[in-house]
Design a protein around this motif. Structure first.
Motif, PDB file in Angstrom:
ATOM      1  N   ASP A   1      -0.170  11.438  -2.448  1.00  0.00           N
ATOM      2  CA  ASP A   1      -0.137  13.068  -2.967  1.00  0.00           C
ATOM      3  C   ASP A   1       0.659  13.562  -3.704  1.00  0.00           C
ATOM      4  N   VAL A   2       2.086  12.749  -3.694  1.00  0.00           N
ATOM      5  CA  VAL A   2       3.121  13.104  -4.716  1.00  0.00           C
ATOM      6  C   VAL A   2       2.571  12.773  -6.409  1.00  0.00           C
TER       7      VAL A   2
ATOM      8  N   PRO B   1       0.727  -1.253  -0.144  1.00  0.00           N
ATOM      9  CA  PRO B   1       0.001   0.105  -0.118  1.00  0.00           C
ATOM     10  C   PRO B   1       0.851   1.467   0.124  1.00  0.00           C
ATOM     11  N   LEU B   2       0.396   2.485  -0.592  1.00  0.00           N
ATOM     12  CA  LEU B   2       1.002   3.577  -0.633  1.00  0.00           C
ATOM     13  C   LEU B   2       0.745   4.238   0.709  1.00  0.00           C
ATOM     14  N   SER B   3       1.883   5.256   1.139  1.00  0.00           N
ATOM     15  CA  SER B   3       1.440   6.078   1.971  1.00  0.00           C
ATOM     16  C   SER B   3       0.739   7.294   1.605  1.00  0.00           C
TER      17      SER B   3
ATOM     18  N   ALA C   1      -0.352  14.996  -7.471  1.00  0.00           N
ATOM     19  CA  ALA C   1       0.218  16.354  -7.792  1.00  0.00           C
ATOM     20  C   ALA C   1       0.782  16.155  -9.126  1.00  0.00           C
ATOM     21  N   GLU C   2       1.708  15.288  -9.341  1.00  0.00           N
ATOM     22  CA  GLU C   2       2.251  15.164 -10.731  1.00  0.00           C
ATOM     23  C   GLU C   2       1.250  14.821 -11.890  1.00  0.00           C
ATOM     24  N   PHE C   3       0.297  14.189 -11.522  1.00  0.00           N
ATOM     25  CA  PHE C   3      -0.595  13.869 -12.641  1.00  0.00           C
ATOM     26  C   PHE C   3      -1.363  15.197 -13.123  1.00  0.00           C
ATOM     27  N   PHE C   4      -1.802  16.081 -11.898  1.00  0.00           N
ATOM     28  CA  PHE C   4      -2.567  17.316 -12.121  1.00  0.00           C
ATOM     29  C   PHE C   4      -1.590  18.214 -12.712  1.00  0.00           C
TER      30      PHE C   4
END
Length: 58
Positions: free
Chosen positions: A27-28, A20-22, A31-34
């Motif tokens: 969030d990282v 699982p991701l933290s 943010a990269e996607f947007f």
């Protein structure tokens, strides 16, 4: 390391199990996607960046 595991779903008998991701990692990635769609100042979407984020590494 991701591993292939069997499931009880007949339509999808196998799945990839990953750690699982933290919240910070999620969030990282979000943010990269947007940021890839940032069109301020007439800038075009960064399609290569979108591909890197979405497509699995071969």
């Amino acid at each position: 390391m991701p591993q292939l595991v069997e499931t009880e779903n007949a339509r999808r008998p196998f799945a990839v199990k990953v750690a699982p991701l933290s919240k910070i990692e999620i969030d990282v990635v979000t943010a990269e996607f947007f940021d890839a769609f940032d069109n301020r100042g007439g800038k075009a979407a960064d399609v290569a960046r979108i591909r890197r984020l979405i497509l699995p590494v071969a």
